[in-house]
Motif scaffolding. Structure first.
Motif, PDB file in Angstrom:
ATOM      1  N   CYS A 196     -11.033  11.536  -0.366  1.00 52.79           N
ATOM      2  CA  CYS A 196     -12.295  12.172   0.220  1.00 52.79           C
ATOM      3  C   CYS A 196     -11.738  13.708   0.448  1.00 52.79           C
ATOM      4  CB  CYS A 196     -12.453  11.467   1.608  1.00 52.79           C
ATOM      5  SG  CYS A 196     -13.958  12.023   2.107  1.00 52.79           S
TER       6      CYS A 196
ATOM      7  N   THR B 217     -17.203   3.629   4.478  1.00 57.14           N
ATOM      8  CA  THR B 217     -17.040   5.146   4.475  1.00 57.14           C
ATOM      9  C   THR B 217     -17.749   5.697   3.245  1.00 57.14           C
ATOM     10  OG1 THR B 217     -15.749   7.065   5.308  1.00 57.14           O
ATOM     11  CG2 THR B 217     -14.717   5.300   3.662  1.00 57.14           C
ATOM     12  N   GLY B 218     -17.952   7.083   3.389  1.00 56.77           N
ATOM     13  CA  GLY B 218     -18.330   7.685   2.115  1.00 56.77           C
ATOM     14  C   GLY B 218     -18.021   9.176   1.723  1.00 56.77           C
TER      15      GLY B 218
ATOM     16  N   SER C  92     -10.107   5.912  10.553  1.00 59.28           N
ATOM     17  CA  SER C  92     -10.637   6.332   9.504  1.00 59.28           C
ATOM     18  C   SER C  92      -9.784   8.067   9.380  1.00 59.28           C
ATOM     19  CB  SER C  92     -12.085   6.806   9.383  1.00 59.28           C
ATOM     20  OG  SER C  92     -12.495   7.565   8.264  1.00 59.28           O
ATOM     21  N   GLY C  93      -9.332   8.341   8.019  1.00 57.04           N
ATOM     22  CA  GLY C  93      -8.546   9.730   8.000  1.00 57.04           C
ATOM     23  C   GLY C  93      -7.059   9.423   7.649  1.00 57.04           C
TER      24      GLY C  93
ATOM     25  N   GLY D 244       0.890  -1.113  -0.024  1.00 58.00           N
ATOM     26  CA  GLY D 244       0.060   0.069   0.073  1.00 58.00           C
ATOM     27  C   GLY D 244       0.927   1.186   0.195  1.00 58.00           C
ATOM     28  N   ALA D 245       0.459   2.449  -0.789  1.00 60.44           N
ATOM     29  CA  ALA D 245       1.399   3.406  -0.933  1.00 60.44           C
ATOM     30  C   ALA D 245       0.171   4.573  -0.649  1.00 60.44           C
ATOM     31  CB  ALA D 245       1.814   3.623  -2.249  1.00 60.44           C
TER      32      ALA D 245
ATOM     33  N   THR E  96       1.783  -0.911  -4.691  1.00 58.38           N
ATOM     34  CA  THR E  96       0.490  -0.355  -4.710  1.00 58.38           C
ATOM     35  C   THR E  96      -0.001  -0.795  -6.102  1.00 58.38           C
ATOM     36  OG1 THR E  96      -0.702   1.645  -4.950  1.00 58.38           O
ATOM     37  CG2 THR E  96       1.351   1.789  -5.851  1.00 58.38           C
ATOM     38  N   VAL E  97      -1.654  -0.818  -5.970  1.00 53.50           N
ATOM     39  CA  VAL E  97      -2.052  -1.460  -7.300  1.00 53.50           C
ATOM     40  C   VAL E  97      -1.920  -0.228  -8.354  1.00 53.50           C
ATOM     41  CG1 VAL E  97      -3.821  -3.017  -6.344  1.00 53.50           C
ATOM     42  CG2 VAL E  97      -4.437  -0.518  -6.611  1.00 53.50           C
TER      43      VAL E  97
ATOM     44  N   ALA F 178       1.657  -3.497  -8.300  1.00 58.64           N
ATOM     45  CA  ALA F 178       1.121  -4.825  -8.566  1.00 58.64           C
ATOM     46  C   ALA F 178      -0.055  -5.153  -7.286  1.00 58.64           C
ATOM     47  CB  ALA F 178       2.418  -5.710  -8.076  1.00 58.64           C
TER      48      ALA F 178
ATOM     49  N   GLY G 212      -5.872  -0.059   3.301  1.00 57.93           N
ATOM     50  CA  GLY G 212      -6.859   0.892   3.265  1.00 57.93           C
ATOM     51  C   GLY G 212      -8.168   0.871   3.015  1.00 57.93           C
TER      52      GLY G 212
ATOM     53  N   HIS H 203      -1.536   7.023   2.518  1.00 58.82           N
ATOM     54  CA  HIS H 203      -0.970   7.925   3.770  1.00 58.82           C
ATOM     55  C   HIS H 203      -0.311   6.910   4.748  1.00 58.82           C
ATOM     56  CE1 HIS H 203      -3.109  10.781   1.708  1.00 58.82           C
ATOM     57  NE2 HIS H 203      -4.179  10.159   1.916  1.00 58.82           N
ATOM     58  N   ALA H 204      -0.776   5.934   5.115  1.00 61.20           N
ATOM     59  CA  ALA H 204      -0.190   4.878   5.828  1.00 61.20           C
ATOM     60  C   ALA H 204       1.413   4.296   5.350  1.00 61.20           C
ATOM     61  CB  ALA H 204      -1.039   3.933   6.279  1.00 61.20           C
TER      62      ALA H 204
ATOM     63  N   ILE I 293      -0.854  -7.473  -4.348  1.00 56.37           N
ATOM     64  CA  ILE I 293      -0.388  -8.542  -3.469  1.00 56.37           C
ATOM     65  C   ILE I 293      -1.354  -9.439  -3.319  1.00 56.37           C
ATOM     66  CG2 ILE I 293       0.852  -9.065  -1.215  1.00 56.37           C
ATOM     67  CD1 ILE I 293       2.705  -7.889  -3.088  1.00 56.37           C
TER      68      ILE I 293
ATOM     69  N   CYS J  71      -0.976  -1.896   4.618  1.00 53.21           N
ATOM     70  CA  CYS J  71      -1.403  -0.498   4.811  1.00 53.21           C
ATOM     71  C   CYS J  71      -2.467  -0.339   3.487  1.00 53.21           C
ATOM     72  CB  CYS J  71      -0.383   0.556   4.660  1.00 53.21           C
ATOM     73  SG  CYS J  71       0.974   0.393   5.891  1.00 53.21           S
TER      74      CYS J  71
ATOM     75  N   GLN K 137      -6.087   2.710   7.366  1.00 48.72           N
ATOM     76  CA  GLN K 137      -7.568   2.292   7.615  1.00 48.72           C
ATOM     77  C   GLN K 137      -7.823   0.737   7.697  1.00 48.72           C
ATOM     78  OE1 GLN K 137      -9.262   5.373   6.450  1.00 48.72           O
ATOM     79  NE2 GLN K 137     -11.365   4.423   6.170  1.00 48.72           N
TER      80      GLN K 137
HETATM   81  C1  LIG Z   1     -14.793   7.093  -0.465  1.00 44.07           C
HETATM   82  C2  LIG Z   1     -13.980   7.458   0.499  1.00 44.07           C
HETATM   83  C3  LIG Z   1     -14.556   8.395   1.497  1.00 44.07           C
HETATM   84  C4  LIG Z   1     -13.783   8.499   2.666  1.00 44.07           C
HETATM   85  N1  LIG Z   1     -14.331   9.345   3.491  1.00 44.07           N
HETATM   86  C5  LIG Z   1     -13.552   9.831   4.725  1.00 44.07           C
HETATM   87  C6  LIG Z   1     -14.197  10.499   5.647  1.00 44.07           C
HETATM   88  O1  LIG Z   1     -14.987  11.400   5.315  1.00 44.07           O
HETATM   89  N2  LIG Z   1     -13.347  10.812   6.701  1.00 44.07           N
HETATM   90  C7  LIG Z   1     -12.159  10.364   6.933  1.00 44.07           C
HETATM   91  O2  LIG Z   1     -11.322  10.582   7.835  1.00 44.07           O
HETATM   92  N3  LIG Z   1     -11.572   9.543   5.959  1.00 44.07           N
HETATM   93  C8  LIG Z   1     -12.270   9.159   5.013  1.00 44.07           C
HETATM   94  N4  LIG Z   1     -11.876   8.397   4.123  1.00 44.07           N
HETATM   95  C9  LIG Z   1     -10.634   7.713   4.375  1.00 44.07           C
HETATM   96  C10 LIG Z   1      -9.348   7.946   3.793  1.00 44.07           C
HETATM   97  O3  LIG Z   1      -9.211   8.244   2.704  1.00 44.07           O
HETATM   98  C11 LIG Z   1      -8.612   7.142   4.476  1.00 44.07           C
HETATM   99  O4  LIG Z   1      -8.276   7.276   5.963  1.00 44.07           O
HETATM  100  C12 LIG Z   1      -7.096   7.078   4.138  1.00 44.07           C
HETATM  101  O5  LIG Z   1      -6.949   7.434   2.884  1.00 44.07           O
HETATM  102  C13 LIG Z   1      -6.470   5.849   4.651  1.00 44.07           C
HETATM  103  O6  LIG Z   1      -5.048   5.733   4.208  1.00 44.07           O
HETATM  104  P1  LIG Z   1      -4.648   4.577   4.148  1.00 44.07           P
HETATM  105  O7  LIG Z   1      -2.952   4.602   3.763  1.00 44.07           O
HETATM  106  O8  LIG Z   1      -4.772   3.699   5.193  1.00 44.07           O
HETATM  107  O9  LIG Z   1      -5.085   3.898   2.771  1.00 44.07           O
HETATM  108  P2  LIG Z   1      -5.264   4.086   1.451  1.00 44.07           P
HETATM  109  O10 LIG Z   1      -5.094   5.562   1.096  1.00 44.07           O
HETATM  110  O11 LIG Z   1      -6.557   3.619   0.920  1.00 44.07           O
HETATM  111  O12 LIG Z   1      -4.225   3.452   0.468  1.00 44.07           O
HETATM  112  C14 LIG Z   1      -4.082   1.998   0.174  1.00 44.07           C
HETATM  113  C15 LIG Z   1      -3.123   1.898  -0.541  1.00 44.07           C
HETATM  114  O13 LIG Z   1      -3.088   0.346  -0.605  1.00 44.07           O
HETATM  115  C16 LIG Z   1      -2.806  -0.158  -1.733  1.00 44.07           C
HETATM  116  N5  LIG Z   1      -3.347  -1.566  -1.918  1.00 44.07           N
HETATM  117  C17 LIG Z   1      -4.389  -1.970  -1.315  1.00 44.07           C
HETATM  118  N6  LIG Z   1      -4.418  -3.480  -1.407  1.00 44.07           N
HETATM  119  C18 LIG Z   1      -3.438  -3.789  -2.077  1.00 44.07           C
HETATM  120  C19 LIG Z   1      -2.644  -5.129  -2.269  1.00 44.07           C
HETATM  121  N7  LIG Z   1      -3.419  -6.196  -2.332  1.00 44.07           N
HETATM  122  N8  LIG Z   1      -1.690  -5.158  -3.235  1.00 44.07           N
HETATM  123  C20 LIG Z   1      -1.017  -3.813  -3.459  1.00 44.07           C
HETATM  124  N9  LIG Z   1      -1.547  -2.645  -3.042  1.00 44.07           N
HETATM  125  C21 LIG Z   1      -2.538  -2.664  -2.281  1.00 44.07           C
HETATM  126  C22 LIG Z   1      -3.669   0.721  -2.701  1.00 44.07           C
HETATM  127  O14 LIG Z   1      -3.145   0.816  -4.000  1.00 44.07           O
HETATM  128  C23 LIG Z   1      -3.139   2.208  -1.952  1.00 44.07           C
HETATM  129  O15 LIG Z   1      -2.040   2.670  -2.630  1.00 44.07           O
HETATM  130  C24 LIG Z   1     -12.506   7.958   2.726  1.00 44.07           C
HETATM  131  C25 LIG Z   1     -11.838   7.091   1.681  1.00 44.07           C
HETATM  132  C26 LIG Z   1     -12.874   6.834   0.967  1.00 44.07           C
HETATM  133  C27 LIG Z   1     -12.101   5.896  -0.116  1.00 44.07           C
END
Ligand SMILES: Cc1cc2nc3c(=O)[nH]c(=O)nc-3n(C[C@H](O)[C@H](O)[C@H](O)COP(=O)(O)OP(=O)(O)OC[C@H]3O[C@@H](n4cnc5c(N)ncnc54)[C@H](O)[C@@H]3O)c2cc1C
Length: 632
Positions: free
Chosen positions: A48, A200-201, A377-378, A14-15, A37-38, A124, A157, A17-18, A126, A155, A372
Motif C-alpha cells: 500500500c 482494506t484497500g 492495520s499498517g 510470514g515475511a 513466506t509464499v 512455501a 497479514g 513487516h511483522a 504453511i 504473521c 495484520q
Molecule cells: C491492498 C492493501 C491495502 C492496504 N492499505 C493499507 C492502508 O491504507 N493503511 C495501512 O495502514 N495499511 C494498509 N495495508 C496494510 C499493510 O500492508 C499491512 O498492514 C502490512 O503489510 C501488514 O504487515 P504484516 O507483516 O502483518 O503482513 P503482510 O505484509 O501482509 O505479510 C504477510 C506475510 O505472510 C506470508 N504468508 C501468509 N500466509 C502464509 C502461509 N500460510 N504460509 C506461508 N506464508 C504465508 C506472506 O507471504 C507474507 O510474507 C494494506 C494492505 C493491502 C494488501
C-alpha cells in the motif's frame, strides 16, 4: 506424502513487516529460526502506501528501534524523502515520516534476513499447525513437508483466504496478484481459534509521465533529515530527496462516484470484510463526508526504480471504467495512465482478545502472532507486534519473563493492550489520541524509555546501552546545572530578553526559569550562559523539553503512578468469577471469558464497570489474605 525435515526452535509464518521483526528477534536471541513466506520476492513488501512513519506511527518505529528491531534502520537506508510532521505543534505529536523506495526497502530487509545467523528462509505455504495437548509441535506445508518446532509465530497479514475486488472483478489472490494462503484458516478453526474477516484497500498506481505536476503543489522533504534509528548517524542520511505532490478531488470526482455508487462492491455488499474507519476509500469519504467539496490527494513516488506514482487518499474498489473517469477528474491527472487498478482486499484474521499481553494464544501454548493477522492495520503496527511476539516466543523457550510494555511505557504497550483487551471490530490503526500518557511517550525519548528493556532482553548491545547511560547522565547533569545557575537582571540579559520579546527580569532568575518562558529556549540563552558545556543535539533536545514541559510531565507521571497501582494488582489465573456473587452478570461473563491478568486490564474491558472493579478489588484482597493464611 508427508516427510519430516530438520527441527527448529521457532517457525515464523510470514515475511511481511511483522514476520521479519519476529524472525530477526528470535534468531538474534540465538534460537534456530525458520521464516516461511509464499514468495521470497515479497519480503517486507509494501502493498500500500510507500512510506514509513507519520503521526503516532513514527513513534512506533522509534520504539521498535530502541528495543533492537530492524524497521528504523531499514527505512534510514532506503528512504527517498523525509519529513518531521507537526513541527508547529507540541513535541508529543512531532512525528517522523519517510517515503521509501519500496523495492530497495524489500531488498535491504531480505539482505538482513539472509545474513542473520540462526535464520533460515523458505518459500512455501504453511497449511497446518501441528499440536499435542494444545501445545505446538510443528507446522506442515502445502507440499506435505513437516517442520517440527517448539514455537510458531503467525504473521500472515492480508493473505489468509485473500480476495481482491474491484467492481465485478474478483481475484482469489494476495496483494499484487501474489498467491493467497487458502488452507491455514481451517487448521486454526480446528484449534478453536475465532476468525474475523477484515478488509482494506489501496489506490491505483499511475505512470508519472502522464501526470501534469504544474497543477499541483510540490511537497519537499526536510533539509535537515532526522534518522529513525538511534544508531544511524544523521550525516550518513544526506542524499538528494524526491518530491511528493498535493492536489484535490473535485465536484466532478464526487459526482462520478455518486453516479456509480451502486456499482461499488462495498456499497453493493459484495465485500463482507470490515474496513478501517480511519483509512476510508474515496467512495466512503464522498458518502460519509458529503458536505466536503474536495479531499486531499497526495501523489507519492513508489521508488527511484519506477515511474509508478501512488495516489494517496484515493483508495477504491470501484469498477475499472469508473476508476478511469474518477482519477482523470483530478487536476493534474487529466491524462492519467493507470498502471495498476485500485482494489480492496478481504482476508482472514483473528479476534485478538484470544491473546495474552505477551501475544501468545490463550488456547494454544507456544503459539504467538503479530501484525495484520491480529486485527491491526499498517506496516508500523505490524512490525511492533512482530517484534514483541518474537521476543516473547524466545523468552518462553528460554524460560525467561515475557516482555510486557504497559500503556505508560510505550505506544507499543497501548497498541497491544488495546488489541488484546478492547473489542476490535475493524482494522486497528494507531493514533496519538489512543495514548493517555502521550506527553511521556514522545518519539524523541523512545531510547530513554526503552533501550534498557531491549538490553535486558538481549537485543540491544553493550555499546549502545552504555551510550544511553552517558546520554541520560548528561541530560540530568545539565538540567541540574540550569536549575542552579542564576542569571542577574543585567543589561546584557535584558537586551537578549528584549530580542525575543520576552519580559524584563526584575530580579535574578535561573536559566531553567528562563527556558520555561514560552518564547525562549535553551539555544537562545547561549550568549548569557557562560558555563555551558558542549552537548550533542539530542541531549539539548531532551533538556529543553524536560524543562519546558516539566509541569505537564510531572502531572502525567503522577497519573501513571495511579495507573500502575491497578496495573500491578495481578489476578490469579485460577480466579473463578462466577463465585463472586456481588458481580453483575455481564461482568462475570466478560471476565470469565476474557480472564484479565490484572485489575488494570479488567478495568478496560468493555462491559466491566468501575463498580465491578471495586467488588473485584475487595474480593481479591480477601482471596489473597485467605491464601496467605493457607500457605502458612
Ligand atoms: C491492498 C492493501 C491495502 C492496504 N492499505 C493499507 C492502508 O491504507 N493503511 C495501512 O495502514 N495499511 C494498509 N495495508 C496494510 C499493510 O500492508 C499491512 O498492514 C502490512 O503489510 C501488514 O504487515 P504484516 O507483516 O502483518 O503482513 P503482510 O505484509 O501482509 O505479510 C504477510 C506475510 O505472510 C506470508 N504468508 C501468509 N500466509 C502464509 C502461509 N500460510 N504460509 C506461508 N506464508 C504465508 C506472506 O507471504 C507474507 O510474507 C494494506 C494492505 C493491502 C494488501
Amino acid at each position: 506424502m508427508s516427510y519430516s525435515y530438520e527441527n527448529y526452535d521457532v517457525v515464523v509464518v510470514g515475511a511481511g513487516h511483522a514476520g521479519c521483526e519476529a524472525a530477526l528477534a528470535c534468531a538474534r536471541l540465538s534460537l534456530n529460526t525458520l521464516i516461511v513466506t509464499v514468495s521470497v520476492d515479497s519480503i517486507a513488501m509494501m502493498p500500500c502506501n510507500p512510506n514509513v512513519g507519520g503521526t503516532s506511527k513514527g513513534h512506533l518505529v522509534r520504539e521498535i528501534d530502541a528495543l533492537g528491531g530492524e524497521m528504523g534502520k531499514n527505512i534510514d537506508k532506503t528512504y527517498i524523502q523525509s519529513k518531521m510532521l507537526n513541527k508547529s505543534k507540541g513535541p508529543a505529536v512531532h512525528s517522523l515520516r519517510a517515503q521509501a523506495d519500496k523495492q530497495e526497502y524489500s531488498r535491504s530487509m531480505r539482505k538482513v534476513l539472509e545474513n542473520t545467523l540462526n535464520l533460515t528462509l523458505k518459500q512455501a505455504e504453511i497449511t497446518e499447525l501441528l499440536t499435542e495437548n494444545n501445545k505446538i509441535t510443528g507446522v506442515k506445508t502445502f507440499s506435505g513437508a513437516i517442520y517440527p518446532c517448539r514455537a510458531v509465530i503467525l504473521c500472515t497479514g492480508t493473505y489468509l483466504n485473500a480476495r481482491c475486488i474491484y467492481g465485478e472483478v474478483v481475484n482469489h489472490t494476495g496483494p499484487n496478484g501474489l498467491q493467497a494462503a487458502t488452507h491455514l484458516t481451517d487448521s486454526l478453526k480446528t484449534l478453536g481459534i475465532e476468525i474475523y474477516r477484515f478488509k482494506t484497500g489501496t489506490p491505483a498506481r499511475i505512470d508519472g509521465r502522464s501526470i501534469d505536476y504544474s497543477k499541483m503543489e510540490e511537497q519537499f522533504g526536510d533539509e535537515k533529515v532526522v534518522p529513525f534509528s538511534f544508531s544511524t548517524k544523521a550525516e550518513n542520511l544526506l542524499k538528494e530527496q524526491v518530491s511528493c505532490w498535493l492536489t484535490y478531488t473535485t465536484q466532478e470526482t464526487h459526482d462520478i462516484i455518486r453516479a456509480n455508487i451502486d456499482r461499488s462492491p462495498l456499497y453493493a455488499g459484495d465485500i463482507k470484510g470490515t474496513g478501517p474507519r480511519y483509512c476510508p476509500s474515496i467512495e466512503d469519504k464522498v458518502v460519509r463526508f458529503a458536505d466536503k467539496d474536495r479531499h486531499q490527494v497526495f501523489i507519492e513516488p513508489e521508488g527511484l526504480y519506477t515511474n509508478e506514482m501512488y495516489i494517496a487518499g484515493m483508495s477504491s474498489s470501484m469498477p475499472e471504467d469508473v476508476q478511469y473517469l474518477m482519477y482523470r477528474s483530478v487536476p493534474g491527472l487529466e491524462n492519467a495512465k493507470i498502471i495498476r487498478n485500485a482494489y480492496a482486499i478481504e482476508y482472514d484474521c483473528i479476534n485478538p482478545m484470544q491473546l495474552k499481553p505477551s501475544l501468545e494464544f490463550k488456547q494454544v501454548e507456544c503459539l504467538f502472532s503479530g501484525g495484520q493477522f491480529n486485527g491491526s492495520s499498517g506496516y508500523e503496527e505490524a512490525a511492533a507486534q512482530g517484534l514483541i511476539a518474537g521476543i516473547n516466543a524466545a523468552m518462553k523457550l528460554l524460560k525467561r519473563e515475557p516482555l510486557i510494555l504497559d500503556r505508560s511505557e510505550a505506544y507499543i504497550g497501548v497498541l497491544i493492550d488495546d488489541l488484546v483487551t478492547k473489542e476490535t471490530h475493524e482494522p486497528y490503526r494507531m493514533m496519538t489520541s489512543r495514548a493517555e500518557y502521550r506527553l511521556l511517550l514522545r518519539q524523541d525519548n523512545a531510547d530513554i524509555r526503552l533501550i534498557k528493556r531491549g538490553y535486558q532482553v538481549g537485543l540491544i548491545g553493550e555499546e549502545q546501552y552504555q551510550r544511553l547511560l552517558i546520554k541520560e547522565e548528561s541530560i540530568n547533569n545539565e538540567i541540574i546545572r540550569l536549575e542552579k545557575t542564576n542569571i542577574g537582571a543585567n543589561k546584557e540579559v535584558q537586551e537578549l530578553l528584549a530580542q525575543y520579546n520576552s519580559s524584563e527580569l526584575n530580579t535574578a532568575a535561573t536559566l531553567a526559569e528562563l527556558i520555561r518562558r514560552p518564547e525562549l529556549d535553551y539555544e537562545m540563552l547561549k550568549p548569557i550562559d557562560r558555563s555551558r558545556p558542549e552537548l550533542p543535539a539530542d541531549v539539548i533536545e531532551q533538556v529543553n523539553i524536560n524543562i519546558k514541559y516539566d509541569g505537564y510531565i510531572s502531572r502525567q507521571l503522577r497519573q501513571v503512578e495511579q495507573f500502575k497501582k491497578l496495573e500491578n494488582k495481578h489476578i490469579p489465573e485460577e480466579m473463578n468469577y462466577l463465585d463472586i456473587t456481588s458481580l453483575r452478570i455481564e461482568a462475570k461473563q466478560k471476565l470469565e471469558r476474557f480472564r484479565p491478568v490484572s485489575i488494570g486490564q479488567a478495568s478496560r474491558i468493555s462491559g466491566v464497570s468501575p463498580a465491578d472493579i471495586s467488588v473485584l478489588l475487595v474480593y481479591l484482597m480477601q482471596y489473597n489474605s485467605v491464601n496467605k493464611e493457607s500457605d502458612k
